[in-house]
Write a protein that holds these residues in place. Structure first.
Motif, PDB file in Angstrom:
ATOM      1  N   LYS A   1     -29.487 -28.693 -13.744  1.00  0.00           N
ATOM      2  CA  LYS A   1     -28.066 -29.028 -13.618  1.00  0.00           C
ATOM      3  C   LYS A   1     -27.614 -28.903 -12.168  1.00  0.00           C
ATOM      4  O   LYS A   1     -26.883 -29.754 -11.652  1.00  0.00           O
ATOM      5  N   TYR A   2     -28.078 -27.831 -11.501  1.00  0.00           N
ATOM      6  CA  TYR A   2     -27.696 -27.623 -10.104  1.00  0.00           C
ATOM      7  C   TYR A   2     -28.251 -28.739  -9.223  1.00  0.00           C
ATOM      8  O   TYR A   2     -27.546 -29.247  -8.337  1.00  0.00           O
TER       9      TYR A   2
ATOM     10  N   GLU B   1     -26.128 -31.786  -9.648  1.00  0.00           N
ATOM     11  CA  GLU B   1     -24.805 -31.678  -9.038  1.00  0.00           C
ATOM     12  C   GLU B   1     -24.875 -31.562  -7.515  1.00  0.00           C
ATOM     13  O   GLU B   1     -23.887 -31.808  -6.824  1.00  0.00           O
ATOM     14  N   HIS B   2     -26.026 -31.173  -6.987  1.00  0.00           N
ATOM     15  CA  HIS B   2     -26.202 -31.000  -5.535  1.00  0.00           C
ATOM     16  C   HIS B   2     -27.454 -31.762  -5.088  1.00  0.00           C
ATOM     17  O   HIS B   2     -28.500 -31.156  -4.829  1.00  0.00           O
TER      18      HIS B   2
END
Length: 629
Positions: free
Chosen positions: A174-175, A178-179
């Motif tokens: 997920k990180y 998102e990044h």
């Protein structure tokens, strides 16, 4: 504005070399650029001093581990000082402050339910200090090899504490989503995504078979895994657990600069550890490629683990820094070649940059008595030069801010070519002969201002050269981004010094001497070193292939007073029947080792060139067991 940059902390199992210097020099260039741009910078580097690999190196040197680490850490510190590295702090994992922080960090992971005790069964690579599962190691018959360094791994079975790394697979995915710029370059990010998508297994984070490390806070029989210990340096150095104000100022790190071989630790394990204790993740992990020397991996045994100070002494610190960034595309694998370094010195630095300054200052001295003339009415070429500068300056900032350092230098050298073109097209030597002093003054002012801008842009890469340019144009202020933003910073009427060329060319004759010197310096040993090796003549009595191995042969040799068994990786070059009866040279006092379960009681000598391998044999007959001296 703050900027926190780190290098990896370097293992002290051997001395620093050009490869470790590369990462630190790159970090120094980025740190200098950020300071130039007005950032408050904290630049961290240091040494990694725990673990089995360091312990073994200390034992081999016959020294206490702490004494061994103290000596090597000092060598790293001294090298960075001599290379003019501007780090703000040098951390050592044997620092008491760091060790306490590691204990508290792991205790917090345990309190949060992310650390549990279990039995570890698997493969361990001592050189890489890395655990590997059966499906990850390289298999060759019954042998197992590390997928990173290709050296043999050993089976480990012991009680360990484990970190619930598997728990953080989905949060990490997920990180990453998102990044998207979290890990760079993008192909390194994709490698990490592939690992995450394949699933994560819990990580063994303690050892009990040796004591050289940080003991678990509530179970001191367990030593914390060296990689967990090492990663925590990035927060222990800036106050985590002991100086909240300092820690809150600098964390999260803006840039972890690392080599590609440790990307998994920094881009998967470290972020998961931070998630476990509730800390924000670093803003970016940049995993650059490997540095080889003349096409070969850096190795003491190959004689190419060269001390960078040799090149600095011969060519200058700025030349080495420039070459490493300009010739090796930052982010990708690169090769250090002394021939290309000399080419860059002669072509880019001496011809393009240094000669340009020399020509400009010579004319100012000749026609304006060494005083910078005032510019007057602008013509088309003057406007073109300024436009090219502003285009270059904007591109330079964009490239440096995105760590595209090689491209930034490429862009600067395009501008240097533009300045040379401007100088040649305006023909100042003709203007001088004609007595057109007003136009000549404008051309020389613009040319010197342009070179001054080059010095500002190259300041992070070649600080000493830029300072020398500043001295020659009488620029005495502290250089900053404001001086780069506007045209016309140099003051008319100020003294301009026409000195020696900025860079001295190396001719072919001198270069040959340099190469010979490097070769000799890297391979010199004493008679005491040589006397430790017992070389003997041996006669091959029997030879056969080792089952399930395509490389190994088992030999029975006659050493005169005894018969021995040797296992050698020469099956791809010799058939067993070709070896029987040969008189070969062996190392007779080598510690026995097992290869595929077969004990090898010595080592034969062979020479290799490309894909060709040949044994060292004896010319004529001699008694087996004869000593080679």
């Amino acid at each position: 504005m703050k900027f926190y940059i780190t290098t990896p902390i370097y293992y002290v199992n051997s001395e620093p070399h050009i490869g470790s210097a590369y990462t630190t020099i790159v970090a120094d260039i980025i740190a200098r650029y950020k300071r130039f741009m007005g950032y408050d910078v904290f630049f961290l580097t240091g040494t990694d001093e725990h673990g089995q690999k360091v312990l073994q190196a200390a034992q081999q040197a016959g020294k206490d581990p702490q004494e061994f680490c103290d000596e090597l850490a000092e060598k790293f510190k001294q090298l960075w000082k001599e290379l003019k590295i501007t780090n703000d702090y040098f951390i050592r994992t044997t620092d008491e402050m760091h060790m306490k922080t590691v204990q508290e960090f792991v205790a917090k992971m345990k309190e949060n339910g992310d650390v549990y005790k279990g039995i570890y069964k698997g493969w361990y690579c001592v050189p890489c200090e890395t655990f590997w599962n059966e499906d990850e190691v390289i298999k060759e018959g019954e042998e197992r090899f590390c997928p990173e360094c290709k050296r043999p791994v050993k089976w480990v079975e012991e009680e360990n504490y484990f970190f619930r790394l598997s728990k953080y697979r989905d949060p990490l995915l997920k990180y990453y989503e998102e990044h998207p710029d979290f890990v760079e370059p993008d192909f390194r990010r994709n490698e990490m995504l592939k690992i995450l998508e394949g699933g994560l297994k819990d990580l063994s984070i303690t050892r009990t078979t040796f004591k050289w490390g940080v003991p678990m806070k509530d179970d001191p029989e367990h030593v914390i895994y060296v990689w967990v210990d090492a990663l925590i340096n990035y927060i222990s150095a800036i106050g985590y657990g002991w100086n909240d104000e300092m820690f809150n100022k600098w964390w999260p790190a803006d840039l972890h600069l690392i080599g590609k071989e440790i990307n998994r630790f920094h881009s998967i394990i470290w972020p998961a550890m931070l998630m476990s204790v509730g800390l924000p993740l670093p803003k970016k992990v940049f995993a650059h490629g490997w540095l080889t020397v003349n096409g070969q991996k850096i190795s003491k045994s190959l004689g190419n683990a060269i001390d960078p100070r040799f090149f600095v002494k011969r060519y200058g610190n700025d030349v080495v820094r420039y070459y490493l960034i300009r010739d090796i595309m930052f982010g990708k694998d690169g090769d250090f070649s002394e021939e290309r370094l000399v080419h860059r010195l002669n072509s880019d630095l001496a011809n393009d940059y240094g000669n340009l300054l020399h020509r400009i200052t010579a004319m100012i001295k000749k026609y304006f008595n060494g005083r910078l003339p005032s510019p007057s009415a602008q013509e088309g070429l003057d406007s073109w030069l300024k436009e090219r500068f502003f285009e270059t300056k904007d591109a330079y900032h964009e490239l440096m801010d995105s760590y595209r350092l090689t491209e930034a230098l490429d862009k600067i050298w395009e501008f240097i070519a533009d300045v040379n073109k401007y100088f040649n097209d305006t023909k100042p030597w003709i203007l001088g002969k004609e007595g057109n002093m007003e136009r000549l003054g404008t051309v020389l002012y613009n040319s010197l201002e342009a070179v001054f801008k080059v010095a500002l842009m190259t300041l992070p890469v070649m600080p000493d050269t830029s300072k020398e340019v500043f001295r020659r144009v009488s620029f005495e202020e502290k250089p900053s981004k404001e001086h780069l933003e506007n045209w016309g910073v140099l003051k008319s009427g100020s003294t301009v010094i026409h000195g020696e060329p900025l860079f001295r060319k190396i001719d072919a004759k001198d270069f040959k001497k340099v190469v010979e010197t490097v070769s000799v310096e890297q391979n010199v040993i004493t008679i005491d070193d040589f006397s430790k090796v017992d070389l003997r003549i041996a006669k091959v009595l029997e030879a056969e292939k080792v089952p399930n191995s395509r490389k190994l042969l088992r030999l029975i040799i006659d050493l005169g007073t005894e018969k021995r068994q040797i296992v050698a990786g020469i099956a791809e070059h010799y058939k067993p029947e070709e070896l029987v009866g040969k008189l070969i040279v062996v190392v007779a006092n080598l510690k026995p080792a097992k290869l595929m379960g077969i004990e090898s009681q010595g080592m034969l000598l062979a020479a290799k060139s490309g894909d060709t391998l040949r044994l060292l044999t004896v010319d004529g007959e001699i008694t087996p067991g004869a000593k080679v001296s």
